[in-house]
Scaffold this motif. Structure first.
Motif, mmCIF file in Angstrom:
data_model
loop_
_atom_site.group_PDB
_atom_site.id
_atom_site.type_symbol
_atom_site.label_atom_id
_atom_site.label_comp_id
_atom_site.label_asym_id
_atom_site.label_seq_id
_atom_site.Cartn_x
_atom_site.Cartn_y
_atom_site.Cartn_z
ATOM 1 N N TRP A 62 53.000 37.956 43.252
ATOM 2 C CA TRP A 62 51.721 37.713 42.577
ATOM 3 C C TRP A 62 50.884 36.833 43.485
ATOM 4 O O TRP A 62 51.145 35.645 43.614
ATOM 5 N N GLU A 64 47.088 36.821 43.910
ATOM 6 C CA GLU A 64 45.760 36.366 43.492
ATOM 7 C C GLU A 64 45.880 35.273 42.440
ATOM 8 O O GLU A 64 46.828 35.249 41.658
ATOM 9 N N GLU A 67 46.254 36.559 38.921
ATOM 10 C CA GLU A 67 47.567 37.164 38.766
ATOM 11 C C GLU A 67 48.622 36.079 38.566
ATOM 12 O O GLU A 67 49.485 36.190 37.707
ATOM 13 N N LYS A 68 48.561 35.040 39.390
ATOM 14 C CA LYS A 68 49.542 33.958 39.287
ATOM 15 C C LYS A 68 49.473 33.291 37.912
ATOM 16 O O LYS A 68 50.501 32.918 37.352
#
Length: 165
Positions: A62, A64, A67-68
C-alpha cells in the motif's frame, strides 16, 4: 527485525504516520507497555516466527497515503478487537487501547472503505439481478475510470506544454 518487535513496529508506523507522536517519551512508554503485552501473550514462543509477519509485509503493498489509511485503519481495528478480549484491568492494556482508539478516530473513513471492499468481495456476480444492476452502472463506472486523477494530470501537463508556444 525479530518477530517479537513486529507489533511495536506496526504500531509505531501507524502512530507516526498519523502524526500522533512527535514525542519520543510517549513512544518509549508505549514500548514498555507493548513489552508487557508481549509477556502477557508469551510472544517469545518459537511459533511466532512461523509463516512470517501478519501485518508488516502487507504495508509494503500500500503505497499511496489514502491507501495506507485504509489498510492501517483495518490493522488498528484488529488490534482493538484483540485488546478488547484481554484483561482490561491491566494499565498497559488500557494505555495501548486508548492510544489505538485515538488513532482510529484520527484515521476517519478508512473503516468505511474497508467495509465497501468487503461488500464488493461478497457480491454474487453470478446472480442475474446483480448482473442486470451491474450492466446498468457500467457506463458510469467506466466514466469514473476515465476521469481518474492520473488522466487529469496528463491532460493538465499536455495543456501546459501547448501554452508555452
Amino acid at each position: 527485525m525479530t518477530c517479537q518487535t513486529y507489533s511495536f513496529f506496526v504500531l509505531s508506523i501507524v502512530m507516526i504516520y498519523f502524526g500522533r507522536f512527535g514525542n519520543s517519551l510517549v513512544l518509549a512508554q508505549l514500548q514498555k507497555d507493548i513489552d508487557q503485552l508481549k509477556a502477557d501473550f508469551n510472544s517469545s514462543h518459537s511459533d511466532v516466527a512461523d509463516g512470517g509477519p501478519i501485518f508488516t509485509d502487507k504495508l509494503a503493498n500500500w503505497t499511496e497515503r489514502n491507501e495506507k489509511r485504509i489498510i492501517l485503519s483495518q490493522i488498528v481495528s484488529m488490534y482493538l478487537e484483540m485488546l478488547n478480549k484481554t484483561d482490561k484491568s491491566k494499565a498497559h492494556v488500557r494505555h495501548i487501547a486508548e492510544e489505538l482508539y485515538t488513532l482510529k478516530d484520527s484515521i476517519g473513513d478508512g473503516s468505511k472503505k474497508v467495509e465497501d471492499m468487503m461488500y464488493l468481495a461478497k457480491l454474487q456476480m453470478s446472480d442475474s439481478k446483480i448482473q442486470r444492476k451491474a450492466v446498468n452502472e457500467l457506463f458510469n463506472v467506466l466514466h469514473k475510470l476515465v476521469e481518474t486523477p492520473t488522466s487529469t494530470k496528463r491532460k493538465r501537463s499536455q495543456s501546459q506544454r501547448r501554452c508555452k508556444c
